[in-house]
Design an enzyme around this catalytic site. Structure first.
Site: not given
Lengths: 173, 173
Positions: B61, B98
Site C-alpha cells: 500500500r 510478534e
C-alpha cells in the site's frame, strides 16, 4: 524525455524469476525522475479527458503507476490484490497459470455500475491477471475503458487473451 | 477537504486479519478523489521543498501513496519489498514479528550516499517494517529525512521503535 527513450532505461535481468526467463526490471525507470514523469504523463495525456472515475491498479507494481496516474487525472484509485489481502467483502476471480491457478480480488463496493475505469499494470505478459481484473470490474457493473501497461511482451500474446478489451502499452518487446 | 476529515473516510474492519484486531481499511480513502488528493497534497506540502531525491515506498500500500507523492514532488520512486520479489542484487534486513521474523529487500543501487529520501507507508503499527526499511536505506549510505504514514496506531508505540528517525503521520488512533 520521450516515451521512445524509456526502453533504454529498463534493465534485463537474466534467469529471474526462473532459469531461461529474461525479466524486464522497471525499477531504474521508477528511480529516474524524468522517466517516471514521462511514463505517468503519457498515460495522463491518453486518459485525462476520457471521464475516468477510477484507476484500477494491479498488485503490486501497478500500484506505483496507478497511484500516480489516479492522482494526476483526479480519479479514485482501486487496488486489485492477490487473494486474502483485502479486508472487506470482495469479488473473486480464479484464473489459470502455466502450472496451477491464481486468484485476484476486488472489494465489492470499489466501483459501481456507472463507473468508467482504466486498468493499470507495469507489464502485459500472458494477460491472465489483467483479464481476471477486467472480469472483477465487470462483475461490479463498471466499464473498462482500457487496459494500460508500461511494457508489453508481444511474443506472449497477452493482447489475444484481452481481445474483448482495449489495450495500450507504452513500450513493446 | 481538510486532513482532519480523512479519519471519517477510513473504515474499521473487525477481526481482520485475525480475531480481535480492528483493521483500518484505507481503500475508501483511495477511492475518494478528494480524500486521495488531500492525502498526497499534505505529504507534498511537507516534503516538496526538502530536497528529496527519492520516495521509498513499502510494499504494497506504500506504493500507492509513494508513487503519487514521488510524481507530485519530482522525486524518483524506490520500492522496498518482501524477500524474493526484487530481481536485481539487493540489501536485505531481517526483523522480528510478534511470532517469527520477516525480511525486506531493496536494490543495492536504488539509492546512493548523497540521496535524501522519505519513507512512505499507509500505516505505522509496531514499526518493524519501517525500521527495517530505514536500515536498508542507511546500508546504501543515503539519508532518511523522515518516515511518513497516512495512519498511525499510537497505542502500538511504533514511534518508539523508530526513535532514531523523524516520524510524521496524518491521522492518529
Amino acid at each position: 524525455m520521450e516515451v521512445a527513450q524509456l526502453k533504454t532505461i529498463i534493465r534485463d535481468i537474466p534467469d529471474f524469476p526462473k532459469p531461461g526467463i529474461i525479466f524486464k526490471d522497471i525499477t531504474p525507470l521508477l528511480a529516474d525522475v524524468e522517466a517516471f514523469q514521462t511514463t505517468v504523463d503519457a498515460f495522463a495525456k491518453r486518459y485525462g479527458d476520457k471521464g475516468i472515475d477510477a484507476v484500477v491498479g494491479i498488485d503490486a507494481r501497478g500500484f506505483i503507476f496507478g497511484g500516480a496516474l489516479a492522482y494526476r487525472i483526479d480519479a479514485g484509485f482501486v487496488p486489485v490484490r492477490k487473494s486474502g489481502k483485502l479486508p472487506h467483502k470482495t469479488h473473486l476471480v480464479e484464473y489459470d497459470l502455466e502450472y496451477g491457478t491464481d486468484k485476484v480480488e476486488m472489494h465489492i463496493d470499489a466501483v459501481g455500475p456507472n463507473h468508467r475505469v482504466v486498468v493499470v499494470d507495469d507489464l502485459l505478459a500472458t494477460g491472465g491477471t489483467a483479464e481476471a481484473t477486467c472480469e472483477l470490474i465487470e462483475k461490479s457493473g463498471a466499464t473498462v475503458v482500457e487496459c494500460a501497461f508500461v511494457v508489453e511482451l508481444d511474443f506472449l500474446n497477452g493482447r489475444e487473451k484481452l481481445k474483448n478489451q482495449e489495450v495500450f502499452s507504452l513500450i513493446h518487446y
